[in-house]
Enzyme design. Structure first.
Site, PDB file in Angstrom:
ATOM      1  N   LYS A 119      39.846  53.141  53.552  1.00  0.00           N
ATOM      2  CA  LYS A 119      40.064  52.080  53.944  1.00  0.00           C
ATOM      3  C   LYS A 119      41.379  51.870  53.065  1.00  0.00           C
ATOM      4  O   LYS A 119      42.842  51.442  53.396  1.00  0.00           O
ATOM      5  CB  LYS A 119      39.556  51.025  53.027  1.00  0.00           C
ATOM      6  CG  LYS A 119      40.115  50.064  53.127  1.00  0.00           C
ATOM      7  CD  LYS A 119      39.276  48.557  52.254  1.00  0.00           C
ATOM      8  CE  LYS A 119      39.599  48.573  50.424  1.00  0.00           C
ATOM      9  NZ  LYS A 119      41.081  48.559  50.373  1.00  0.00           N
ATOM     10  N   ASN A 120      41.698  52.549  51.960  1.00  0.00           N
ATOM     11  CA  ASN A 120      42.918  53.208  51.238  1.00  0.00           C
ATOM     12  C   ASN A 120      43.967  54.063  52.083  1.00  0.00           C
ATOM     13  O   ASN A 120      45.220  53.682  51.328  1.00  0.00           O
ATOM     14  CB  ASN A 120      42.713  53.255  49.640  1.00  0.00           C
ATOM     15  CG  ASN A 120      42.491  52.153  49.060  1.00  0.00           C
ATOM     16  OD1 ASN A 120      41.952  51.049  49.910  1.00  0.00           O
ATOM     17  ND2 ASN A 120      41.660  51.986  47.960  1.00  0.00           N
ATOM     18  N   CYS A 155      44.962  37.780  42.595  1.00  0.00           N
ATOM     19  CA  CYS A 155      44.209  37.676  42.540  1.00  0.00           C
ATOM     20  C   CYS A 155      42.860  37.666  41.834  1.00  0.00           C
ATOM     21  O   CYS A 155      42.852  37.717  40.234  1.00  0.00           O
ATOM     22  CB  CYS A 155      43.678  39.437  43.747  1.00  0.00           C
ATOM     23  SG  CYS A 155      43.822  40.615  42.794  1.00  0.00           S
ATOM     24  N   ARG A 166      49.014  40.818  39.814  1.00  0.00           N
ATOM     25  CA  ARG A 166      49.362  42.711  40.375  1.00  0.00           C
ATOM     26  C   ARG A 166      50.222  42.439  40.769  1.00  0.00           C
ATOM     27  O   ARG A 166      50.266  41.593  42.160  1.00  0.00           O
ATOM     28  CB  ARG A 166      48.244  42.587  41.261  1.00  0.00           C
ATOM     29  CG  ARG A 166      46.375  43.124  40.953  1.00  0.00           C
ATOM     30  CD  ARG A 166      45.304  43.555  42.349  1.00  0.00           C
ATOM     31  NE  ARG A 166      45.801  43.914  43.151  1.00  0.00           N
ATOM     32  CZ  ARG A 166      44.498  45.300  43.437  1.00  0.00           C
ATOM     33  NH1 ARG A 166      43.691  43.987  43.863  1.00  0.00           N
ATOM     34  NH2 ARG A 166      44.632  46.141  44.377  1.00  0.00           N
ATOM     35  N   ASP A 181      37.753  52.110  41.432  1.00  0.00           N
ATOM     36  CA  ASP A 181      37.502  50.784  42.383  1.00  0.00           C
ATOM     37  C   ASP A 181      35.795  51.799  42.691  1.00  0.00           C
ATOM     38  O   ASP A 181      35.138  51.211  42.983  1.00  0.00           O
ATOM     39  CB  ASP A 181      37.779  51.298  43.621  1.00  0.00           C
ATOM     40  CG  ASP A 181      39.333  51.087  44.311  1.00  0.00           C
ATOM     41  OD1 ASP A 181      39.550  49.801  43.394  1.00  0.00           O
ATOM     42  OD2 ASP A 181      39.653  51.437  45.316  1.00  0.00           O
ATOM     43  N   ARG A 222      35.173  43.940  53.497  1.00  0.00           N
ATOM     44  CA  ARG A 222      36.385  44.301  53.610  1.00  0.00           C
ATOM     45  C   ARG A 222      36.790  45.697  53.284  1.00  0.00           C
ATOM     46  O   ARG A 222      37.713  46.268  54.080  1.00  0.00           O
ATOM     47  CB  ARG A 222      37.690  43.353  52.258  1.00  0.00           C
ATOM     48  CG  ARG A 222      37.255  41.751  52.386  1.00  0.00           C
ATOM     49  CD  ARG A 222      38.575  41.431  52.001  1.00  0.00           C
ATOM     50  NE  ARG A 222      40.026  42.909  50.782  1.00  0.00           N
ATOM     51  CZ  ARG A 222      40.111  42.376  50.587  1.00  0.00           C
ATOM     52  NH1 ARG A 222      39.324  42.199  48.914  1.00  0.00           N
ATOM     53  NH2 ARG A 222      40.902  44.003  50.055  1.00  0.00           N
TER      54      ARG A 222
HETATM   55  C1  UD1 Z   1      45.650  50.512  45.010  1.00  0.00           C
HETATM   56  C2  UD1 Z   1      43.913  50.358  45.530  1.00  0.00           C
HETATM   57  C3  UD1 Z   1      42.747  49.768  44.973  1.00  0.00           C
HETATM   58  C4  UD1 Z   1      43.019  50.640  43.668  1.00  0.00           C
HETATM   59  C5  UD1 Z   1      44.006  50.962  42.700  1.00  0.00           C
HETATM   60  C6  UD1 Z   1      44.007  51.580  42.083  1.00  0.00           C
HETATM   61  C7  UD1 Z   1      44.933  50.741  47.981  1.00  0.00           C
HETATM   62  C8  UD1 Z   1      45.284  49.951  49.609  1.00  0.00           C
HETATM   63  N1  UD1 Z   1      44.681  49.718  47.165  1.00  0.00           N
HETATM   64  O1  UD1 Z   1      45.997  49.075  44.870  1.00  0.00           O
HETATM   65  O2  UD1 Z   1      41.645  49.849  45.754  1.00  0.00           O
HETATM   66  O3  UD1 Z   1      41.781  49.818  42.732  1.00  0.00           O
HETATM   67  O4  UD1 Z   1      45.278  51.535  43.443  1.00  0.00           O
HETATM   68  O5  UD1 Z   1      43.521  52.454  42.183  1.00  0.00           O
HETATM   69  O6  UD1 Z   1      45.702  51.372  47.641  1.00  0.00           O
HETATM   70  N2  UD1 Z   1      51.690  47.667  39.070  1.00  0.00           N
HETATM   71  C9  UD1 Z   1      52.665  46.840  38.316  1.00  0.00           C
HETATM   72  N3  UD1 Z   1      53.273  46.803  39.664  1.00  0.00           N
HETATM   73  C10 UD1 Z   1      53.498  46.923  40.617  1.00  0.00           C
HETATM   74  C11 UD1 Z   1      52.826  47.477  41.103  1.00  0.00           C
HETATM   75  C12 UD1 Z   1      51.744  47.474  40.357  1.00  0.00           C
HETATM   76  O7  UD1 Z   1      52.883  46.501  37.124  1.00  0.00           O
HETATM   77  O8  UD1 Z   1      54.830  47.139  41.524  1.00  0.00           O
HETATM   78  C13 UD1 Z   1      50.452  47.011  38.494  1.00  0.00           C
HETATM   79  C14 UD1 Z   1      49.100  46.595  38.484  1.00  0.00           C
HETATM   80  O9  UD1 Z   1      48.644  45.027  38.301  1.00  0.00           O
HETATM   81  C15 UD1 Z   1      47.570  47.417  37.722  1.00  0.00           C
HETATM   82  C16 UD1 Z   1      48.913  49.003  38.324  1.00  0.00           C
HETATM   83  O10 UD1 Z   1      49.907  48.912  38.490  1.00  0.00           O
HETATM   84  O11 UD1 Z   1      47.804  47.089  36.364  1.00  0.00           O
HETATM   85  C17 UD1 Z   1      48.254  49.463  39.407  1.00  0.00           C
HETATM   86  O12 UD1 Z   1      48.443  49.107  40.496  1.00  0.00           O
HETATM   87  P1  UD1 Z   1      48.692  49.713  41.929  1.00  0.00           P
HETATM   88  O13 UD1 Z   1      47.992  50.766  41.620  1.00  0.00           O
HETATM   89  O14 UD1 Z   1      49.285  48.880  42.589  1.00  0.00           O
HETATM   90  O15 UD1 Z   1      47.257  49.249  42.783  1.00  0.00           O
HETATM   91  P2  UD1 Z   1      47.372  48.848  44.167  1.00  0.00           P
HETATM   92  O16 UD1 Z   1      48.402  50.274  45.018  1.00  0.00           O
HETATM   93  O17 UD1 Z   1      47.721  47.083  43.985  1.00  0.00           O
END
Ligand code: UD1
Length: 419
Positions: free
Chosen positions: A22-23, A117, A122, A306, A398
């Site tokens: 998925k990711n 969410c 996030r 995850d 999902r």
């Molecule tokens: C992706 C995965 C999700 C997984 C997560 C962590 C996808 C579609 N989803 O989510 O399944 O659980 O990685 O492995 O690939 N953060 C910030 N600012 C930003 C971006 C992130 O503060 O601009 C923080 C988030 O709040 C969180 C951390 O960084 O605490 C990691 O999040 P992130 O790796 O960005 O998660 P996703 O990419 O949304």
């Protein structure tokens, strides 16, 4: 709302075919926006998030054809709309992944802010700051991120924290920038590497994906091509835990053992006999109850957030006490409160959960709250005696393709009640 009903208590035994990740498929689908002509994507999982992404791309004018083997052909040569509406973004945060590609190819993008969410706040500040480093003008206005740039310019950007989709968004945008981009403190997840391979198959020049420093040599255009999505390591891990939690044996096929070191190490610690080949993984508990494991989630290659909920479920019936620390998301223990309804002994202190294994749990109605949490409830249902009904299973659809069919194939007594 649809429910899943499980009659637990039997060890699982058998083989399961793993679907595409998925990711990986979500960013790859969004990356097709960067190309001049059609991109064909194979090994696509049949998931609700894939449908949502196709809807989003369709809204933009990408022409999509899906064949019977679920190969998707995405033709982005007639894109007319560069706005991602809130109705779609709010159901799937990964919609933010159209921001970088739209901006890089069309000079303009508007994407609704994803908002909060269930698993915590996030933010997307790193996506925005990375694109600003490449010369984009970004405004946040009326609930939308509005980005524009004549042509992005290569630059160096160091992410404040490791973010998977943040790394992917900026990496995709940089493929069409002029000059060289160097991204540091990048996410090293296998799905980032898969996206880089796909971009390179489309004519991009991305180096270093899979390390914390990615270098992108900008090119003038990307072309179509064919790319097969890598296997889903989280789906794989979920089925392996299903084997372990029931004291059974599960052979996962069409997977990639080399993306799963941290998870396999913890399964061995739990007492599983683990055998791998390049594309199969077998976990065999030989009828034994798992031993509790302690773990801390962190970016790849450490233990994935995850998989946290699934291991928490395993600890509930394990021998001993397992301490789980969640460092990625702030509110990711909601499944534990549900598991107490089955008889689990759990104490939560901040971002740490202390789980004392009980000898047996008993079935009850429980409710899914997010994607991976819902998988952990199904796992607990497999081992709880009697009937467990998991409500709100749309969360599970999902990210898991035909979970009840696949678990049924391993001997689970599981069925879906339509809503
Ligand atoms: C992706 C995965 C999700 C997984 C997560 C962590 C996808 C579609 N989803 O989510 O399944 O659980 O990685 O492995 O690939 N953060 C910030 N600012 C930003 C971006 C992130 O503060 O601009 C923080 C988030 O709040 C969180 C951390 O960084 O605490 C990691 O999040 P992130 O790796 O960005 O998660 P996703 O990419 O949304």
């Amino acid at each position: 709302m649809a429910k899943i009903v499980i009659a637990g208590g039997e060890p699982l035994n058998g083989e399961v075919q793993i679907s595409g990740a998925k990711n990986a498929v979500l960013p790859i689908l969004c990356a097709t926006l960067l190309a001049d002509n059609a991109v064909e994507i194979g090994n696509v999982p049949h998931l609700h998030d894939v449908t949502t992404t196709m809807e989003l791309l369709g809204e933009m004018g990408v022409q999509l054809i899906v064949d019977e083997k679920l190969t998707i052909t995405a033709d982005p040569s007639h894109v007319t709309n560069t706005v991602a509406p809130y109705e779609l973004v709010k159901t799937m945060r990964a919609s933010i992944l159209v921001l970088g590609p739209l901006l890089a190819r069309f000079g303009h993008a508007e994407v609704a802010l994803p908002g909060g969410c269930a698993i915590g706040s996030r933010p997307v500040d790193q996506h925005i700051r990375g694109l600003q480093a490449l010369g984009a003008t970004v405004l946040v206005e009326g609930g939308f991120i509005k980005a524009s740039a004549k042509r992005l310019k290569g630059a160096r950007y160091v992410f404040d924290m490791v973010t998977v989709t943040g790394t992917e968004n900026v990496m995709m945008a940089a493929t069409l920038a002029s000059g060289v981009t160097v991204l540091e403190n990048c996410a090293q997840e296998p799905e980032v590497v898969d996206l880089a391979h796909c971009l390179n198959a489309m004519g991009a020049r991305v180096e270093g994906a899979g390390t914390n420093k990615i270098t992108i040599y900008g090119v003038d255009r990307l072309h179509g091509g064919h790319y097969d999505v890598l296997p889903d390591r989280i789906e794989t891990g979920t089925f392996l835990v299903a084997g372990a939690i029931t004291g059974g044996r599960v052979l996962a096929k069409k997977t990639r053992a080399d993306t799963m070191d941290a998870v396999l190490a913890k399964l061995e610690e739990a007492g599983a006999h683990v055998n791998t080949t390049v594309d199969t993984i077998e976990v065999d508990m030989r009828g034994n109850r798992p031993k509790a494991v302690s773990l801390t989630t962190a970016p790849y290659p450490a233990f994935p957030t995850d998989m946290q909920a699934q291991f928490a479920a395993m600890n509930t019936i394990a021998e001993g006490v397992g301490v789980i620390t969640e460092t990625i998301f702030e509110n990711r223990f909601m499944h534990l409160n549900e598991l107490t309804r089955l008889g689990a002994d759990v104490r939560i202190e901040g971002n740490t959960a202390i789980i004392r294994g009980v000898k047996k749990m008993t079935g009850a109605p429980i409710m899914a709250t997010d994607l991976r949490a819902s998988a952990s409830l199904v796992l607990a249902g497999l081992v709880a005696e009697g009937e467990t009904t998991v409500d709100r299973v749309y969360h599970i659809d999902r990210g898991y393709e035909n979970i009840e069919e696949k678990l049924g194939g391993l001997g689970a007594r599981i069925r879906r009640l339509p809503g």
